[in-house]
Design an enzyme around this catalytic site. Structure first.
Site, PDB file in Angstrom:
ATOM      1  N   GLY A  71       0.906  -1.419   0.082  1.00 34.92           N
ATOM      2  CA  GLY A  71      -0.082  -0.062   0.077  1.00 34.92           C
ATOM      3  C   GLY A  71       0.902   1.205  -0.106  1.00 34.92           C
ATOM      4  N   GLY A  72       0.231   2.177   0.499  1.00 34.50           N
ATOM      5  CA  GLY A  72       0.890   3.523   0.713  1.00 34.50           C
ATOM      6  C   GLY A  72       2.343   3.284   1.235  1.00 34.50           C
TER       7      GLY A  72
ATOM      8  N   GLY B  10      18.188  13.208 -32.968  1.00 39.08           N
ATOM      9  CA  GLY B  10      17.821  13.847 -31.656  1.00 39.08           C
ATOM     10  C   GLY B  10      18.653  12.882 -30.436  1.00 39.08           C
ATOM     11  N   ALA B  11      18.601  11.793 -30.845  1.00 41.02           N
ATOM     12  CA  ALA B  11      19.236  10.783 -29.931  1.00 41.02           C
ATOM     13  C   ALA B  11      20.769  11.167 -29.684  1.00 41.02           C
ATOM     14  CB  ALA B  11      19.386   9.354 -30.544  1.00 41.02           C
TER      15      ALA B  11
HETATM   16  C1  HXC Z   1      -1.102  -3.977  12.990  1.00 37.59           C
HETATM   17  C2  HXC Z   1      -0.353  -5.966  12.147  1.00 37.59           C
HETATM   18  C3  HXC Z   1      -0.396  -5.285  10.750  1.00 37.59           C
HETATM   19  C4  HXC Z   1      -0.804  -3.840  10.685  1.00 37.59           C
HETATM   20  C5  HXC Z   1       0.366  -7.188  10.345  1.00 37.59           C
HETATM   21  N1  HXC Z   1       0.039  -7.069  11.721  1.00 37.59           N
HETATM   22  N2  HXC Z   1       0.155  -6.061   9.670  1.00 37.59           N
HETATM   23  N3  HXC Z   1      -0.813  -5.312  13.145  1.00 37.59           N
HETATM   24  N4  HXC Z   1      -1.231  -3.424  11.700  1.00 37.59           N
HETATM   25  N5  HXC Z   1      -0.975  -3.242   9.456  1.00 37.59           N
HETATM   26  C6  HXC Z   1       0.300  -8.017  12.902  1.00 37.59           C
HETATM   27  C7  HXC Z   1      -0.510  -9.307  12.733  1.00 37.59           C
HETATM   28  O1  HXC Z   1      -1.634  -9.125  13.387  1.00 37.59           O
HETATM   29  C8  HXC Z   1       0.345  -9.959  13.465  1.00 37.59           C
HETATM   30  O2  HXC Z   1      -0.022 -10.012  14.811  1.00 37.59           O
HETATM   31  C9  HXC Z   1       1.540 -10.028  12.938  1.00 37.59           C
HETATM   32  O3  HXC Z   1       1.645  -8.532  12.619  1.00 37.59           O
HETATM   33  C10 HXC Z   1       2.149 -10.780  12.069  1.00 37.59           C
HETATM   34  O4  HXC Z   1       1.162 -10.783  10.786  1.00 37.59           O
HETATM   35  P1  HXC Z   1       0.734 -12.006  10.186  1.00 37.59           P
HETATM   36  O5  HXC Z   1      -0.471 -11.763   9.193  1.00 37.59           O
HETATM   37  O6  HXC Z   1       0.573 -13.235  11.026  1.00 37.59           O
HETATM   38  O7  HXC Z   1       1.988 -12.484   9.179  1.00 37.59           O
HETATM   39  P2  HXC Z   1       1.872 -12.987   7.850  1.00 37.59           P
HETATM   40  O8  HXC Z   1       0.820 -14.035   7.514  1.00 37.59           O
HETATM   41  O9  HXC Z   1       3.296 -13.261   7.369  1.00 37.59           O
HETATM   42  O10 HXC Z   1       1.226 -11.880   7.084  1.00 37.59           O
HETATM   43  C11 HXC Z   1       2.064 -10.652   6.832  1.00 37.59           C
HETATM   44  C12 HXC Z   1       1.093  -9.570   5.864  1.00 37.59           C
HETATM   45  C13 HXC Z   1      -0.337  -9.458   6.674  1.00 37.59           C
HETATM   46  C14 HXC Z   1       0.950  -9.953   4.445  1.00 37.59           C
HETATM   47  C15 HXC Z   1       1.875  -8.236   6.082  1.00 37.59           C
HETATM   48  O11 HXC Z   1       0.166  -9.396   8.042  1.00 37.59           O
HETATM   49  C16 HXC Z   1      -0.966  -8.490   6.252  1.00 37.59           C
HETATM   50  O12 HXC Z   1      -2.041  -8.419   5.161  1.00 37.59           O
HETATM   51  N6  HXC Z   1      -1.113  -7.411   7.184  1.00 37.59           N
HETATM   52  C17 HXC Z   1      -1.890  -6.179   6.645  1.00 37.59           C
HETATM   53  C18 HXC Z   1      -1.427  -5.250   5.455  1.00 37.59           C
HETATM   54  C19 HXC Z   1      -2.188  -4.269   5.436  1.00 37.59           C
HETATM   55  O13 HXC Z   1      -3.157  -4.412   4.981  1.00 37.59           O
HETATM   56  N7  HXC Z   1      -1.676  -2.973   5.609  1.00 37.59           N
HETATM   57  C20 HXC Z   1      -2.368  -1.833   5.166  1.00 37.59           C
HETATM   58  C21 HXC Z   1      -2.540  -1.089   6.390  1.00 37.59           C
HETATM   59  S1  HXC Z   1      -3.060   0.463   5.550  1.00 37.59           S
HETATM   60  P3  HXC Z   1      -0.028 -11.031  15.837  1.00 37.59           P
HETATM   61  O14 HXC Z   1      -0.260 -10.623  17.335  1.00 37.59           O
HETATM   62  O15 HXC Z   1      -0.971 -12.188  15.403  1.00 37.59           O
HETATM   63  O16 HXC Z   1       1.451 -11.866  15.791  1.00 37.59           O
HETATM   64  C22 HXC Z   1      -1.661   1.078   5.014  1.00 37.59           C
HETATM   65  C23 HXC Z   1      -1.894   2.828   4.493  1.00 37.59           C
HETATM   66  C24 HXC Z   1      -0.711   3.362   4.719  1.00 37.59           C
HETATM   67  O17 HXC Z   1      -0.745   0.812   5.113  1.00 37.59           O
HETATM   68  C25 HXC Z   1      -1.189   4.417   3.767  1.00 37.59           C
HETATM   69  C26 HXC Z   1       0.283   5.341   3.821  1.00 37.59           C
HETATM   70  C27 HXC Z   1       0.436   6.662   2.850  1.00 37.59           C
END
Ligand code: HXC
Length: 517
Positions: free
Chosen positions: A172-173, A407-408
Site C-alpha cells: 500500500g502507501g 535527436g538521440a
Molecule cells: C497492525 C499488523 C499489521 C498492521 C500485520 N500485523 N500487519 N498489526 N497493523 N498493518 C500483525 C498481525 O496482526 C500479526 O500479529 C503479526 O503482525 C504478523 O502478521 P501475520 O498476518 O501473522 O503475518 P503474515 O502471515 O506473514 O502476513 C504478513 C502480512 C499481513 C501480509 C503483512 O499481516 C497483512 O496483510 N497485514 C496487513 C497489511 C495491510 O493491509 N496493511 C495496510 C494497512 S493500511 P500477531 O499478534 O497475530 O502476531 C496502510 C495505508 C498506509 O498501510 C498509507 C500510507 C500512505
C-alpha cells in the site's frame, strides 16, 4: 559512592527485553528460514560495536483495541547510527516480529528523528523495510506518521543518499517511502511491494493476477522498473548497499570517494581496437567495452534487468568515481525508448546532485520508432534525458563509438548539450540521420531512374556517409574535441576526468527547472 546495583540490573533487563523483540523464539524461527532479524541486518551493515541504537526503550502509545496491555519493544523499529566501512551511516530496520513491523506514531517519530539527524550531519540513510504497513490499531495516527516519513524522504532527497532495502512485505502507501529514496534493493523470496494486492485488484477490476506478477522483486526489476537491484538474501542486500555506498559521497557538498592514482597511466590498450565491430549495424555488448575501460573491470550496473537498451552504473577511472551511461547495441539496437530515457535521466540527475562526473558512451541509431512509443509519450520521456544532461553541471565526457544520429545524438550528451569534451572513434558517424535513410529521402527520384537502382543507392549512401557523417567532418566544424583510436579511450577518459574535476559552472538562480515528468 558506586551506583546502586538495582539501577544497573534494571537497565540490563530492559535492554534484554527490547532486544528480544517479540521473543527469542520468533527470531530463531526467522533465522532457521534463512531470514535475518531486524537487528541481524543492522549488525551486517555496521562495523562491530560501532552502532549506537536510538530509542531502544521506545513503546507504542496506542490506547485502542486492547493494545493498552501489549508491549511493542522498540515500537517495532531499530534505529541508530554507526560506521559502515569507516563511514557514518544512519539506518532504520523494521522488526516484523513485533506487530508485523507495523508503523505507528512512535515508530514514525523514530525514523523521522533519524532522518533529521542524517540531514544535520550529512550522512547516508539506509532503511530496511519489513512491515505490514500502517498500524491499524493506531488509525490515522499511523497515516500521519507515514506522511511525516514521506515529507522527510523528500527533505533529505539530494542532500544525502537514501537506500531502501525491501526485505519483507511493503504494501500500500508504505511503498512510497522506498519509492521516494534513491535506490531500492529487493530481497528474493521474502519481499514484495505493491499498492493494491491481487485481491483488491480483482475486487475492483475483475482482473486476476498473482503476487509474482505485480509485486515480486523480478516484476519490479524487469517490468515496472521500480527497483534497482535484486538480492539473493539479506546478507547480499547489505553487500550491494555497501558496494553502492563505496561510490557515493556522504552528502551533496562532498566529493565522491575518489581514490586517484598518484600518476595518470596513459598507456594504450591495443585490444580495444578489435573489440567493437566497425559496421554500425553489427551488434555487440557494450558492457564488454565498459569492463575493459574501468578500473579492474569493476562496474556496478544499476537497473541491470530493466530498459536494457541503455546501461547505467558506477565505476572508477584510475580512482575517479564516475557515472557511466552507455547505449546497448545488443538490445533494441541501442535505440532510446520511453523506459531507457526514464532510466538514464534519473541516473544522470542522481550523479549530478552528488557531484559524480558523467562518462557517456554513444552508439545510438535514434529514438525507437513505434505507435506505442509515440502514444506512450516518447516526446515527454525523451525530453527528460535532454533536460537531465543539459541541467547537469558535473564534468561531462562523451565518447562516440559508432552511430550518433539525430535527436538521440543530442540526448546522449553532445557538445551542444553541455559536454565538456567529446571524443569520437574513427568509426563514429555523427549525422542528422543514418546515411541510408537520408539518401532514400534526398535521392528517391535519382535512385528510381538509375539503370541499377541498388548500386546507385549504395554509391550514394557511401558518398553521403563520407561527406556528412564522418567524425572528421564533425571535427572540422568543432562539434567534437578530437578523433581518437579506441585503444586510447581509457587514457583519454582518465586524463579528461582529472582535467575537469575542478569544473565549476553556475546557472541562473531559480527554484528548480520544470523537467517534463
Ligand atoms: C497492525 C499488523 C499489521 C498492521 C500485520 N500485523 N500487519 N498489526 N497493523 N498493518 C500483525 C498481525 O496482526 C500479526 O500479529 C503479526 O503482525 C504478523 O502478521 P501475520 O498476518 O501473522 O503475518 P503474515 O502471515 O506473514 O502476513 C504478513 C502480512 C499481513 C501480509 C503483512 O499481516 C497483512 O496483510 N497485514 C496487513 C497489511 C495491510 O493491509 N496493511 C495496510 C494497512 S493500511 P500477531 O499478534 O497475530 O502476531 C496502510 C495505508 C498506509 O498501510 C498509507 C500510507 C500512505
Amino acid at each position: 559512592m558506586p551506583i546502586a546495583k538495582h539501577f544497573l540490573e534494571e537497565l540490563r533487563k530492559r535492554r534484554e527485553t527490547a532486544e528480544a523483540g517479540a521473543g527469542l523464539d520468533k527470531m530463531e524461527a526467522r533465522r532457521k528460514k534463512g531470514v535475518m532479524t531486524a537487528r541481524d541486518r543492522i549488525q551486517e551493515l555496521y562495523q562491530s560495536g560501532t552502532f549506537q541504537e536510538w530509542g531502544k526503550h521506545a513503546e507504542h502509545d496506542c490506547h485502542h483495541f486492547g493494545m493498552e496491555k501489549k508491549s511493542l519493544p522498540a515500537d517495532a523499529v531499530v534505529t541508530g547510527v554507526g560506521l559502515s566501512d569507516g563511514r557514518l551511516v544512519a539506518s532504520f530496520s523494521q522488526d516484523f516480529t513485533v506487530a508485523g513491523g507495523s508503523l505507528g506514531r512512535i515508530h514514525a517519530k523514530k525514523i523521522c528523528d533519524l532522518m533529521e539527524y542524517a540531514l544535520k550531519v550529512g550522512c547516508p540513510i539506509v532503511g530496511f523495510n519489513d512491515s505490514g504497513g500502517a498500524r491499524i490499531q493506531e488509525g490515522d495516527d499511523s497515516l500521519s506518521g507515514y506522511g511525516q516519513v514521506f515529507f522527510r524522504n523528500v527533505l533529505v532527497s539530494g542532500v544525502v543518499p537514501q537506500i531502501a532495502i525491501v526485505a519483507g512485505p511493503c504494501a500500500g502507501g508504505a511503498a512510497y517511502s522506498p519509492a521516494l529514496m534513491d535506490f531500492i534493493i529487493m530481497v528474493k523470496g521474502t519481499s514484495n511491494m505493491f499498492i493494491c494486492g491481487p485481491e483488491v485488484i480483482q475486487a475492483a477490476t475483475g482482473q486476476k493476477c498473482t503476487m509474482d506478477e505485480i509485486g515480486s522483486p523480478a516484476a519490479h526489476a524487469t517490468v515496472s522498473g521500480n527497483i534497482h537491484f535484486v538480492a539473493e538474501n539479506d546478507a547480499h542486500a547489505v553487500q550491494i548497499t555497501r558496494k553502492l555506498l563505496s561510490f557515493l559521497p556522504s552528502n551533496n557538498v562532498m566529493d565522491p570517494p575518489h581514490q586517484p592514482t598518484p600518476q595518470v597511466d596513459l598507456s594504450p590498450d591495443p585490444g580495444m581496437n578489435d573489440l567493437v565491430p566497425a559496421g554500425g549495424k553489427d551488434p555487440f555488448d557494450v558492457t564488454q567495452v565498459i569492463a575493459r575501460l574501468v578500473d579492474n573491470g569493476d562496474f556496478l550496473e544499476v537497473q541491470h534487468d530493466w530498459a536494457r537498451n541503455i546501461v547505467v552504473g558506477f565505476a572508477r577511472f584510475q580512482g575517479i568515481v564516475t557515472g557511466i551511461i552507455a547505449n546497448q547495441p545488443a538490445v533494441k539496437a541501442g535505440t532510446l525508448d520511453i523506459d531507457a530515457s526514464d532510466k538514464a535521466a534519473r541516473f544522470i540527475r542522481f550523479c549530478n546532485v552528488f557531484n559524480i562526473p558523467l562518462v557517456t558512451l554513444v552508439d545510438v541509431p535514434g529514438f525507437l520508432p513505434g505507435v506505442q512509443q509515440e502514444r506512450g509519450g516518447i516526446i515527454r520521456h525523451g525530453a527528460k534525458m535532454l533536460f537531465a544532461y543539459a541541467a547537469a553541471t558535473v564534468p561531462k565526457i562523451t565518447i562516440i563509438l559508432r552511430k550518433a544520429y539525430g535527436g538521440a545524438y543530442l540526448a546522449m550528451c553532445s557538445a551542444d548539450m553541455g559536454a565538456d569534451v567529446v571524443y569520437a572513434w574513427p568509426t563514429a558517424e555523427i549525422a542528422v540521420m543514418g546515411a541510408e535513410g537520408a539518401v532514400k529521402i534526398l535521392y528517391k527520384r535519382e535512385i528510381a531512374a538509375a539503370t541499377d537502382p541498388k548500386k546507385k543507392e549504395a554509391e550514394l549512401v557511401s558518398e553521403y556517409r563520407e561527406r556528412f557523417c564522418s567524425p572528421y567532418e564533425a571535427a572540422a566544424k568543432a562539434m567534437i574535441t578530437d578523433v581518437i583510436e579506441p585503444s586510447e579511450t581509457r587514457a583519454t577518459i582518465c586524463l579528461a576526468l582529472r582535467n575537469t574535476l575542478t569544473k565549476r559552472e553556475t546557472r541562473p538562480p531559480k527554484k528548480h527547472g520544470t523537467i517534463p515528468l
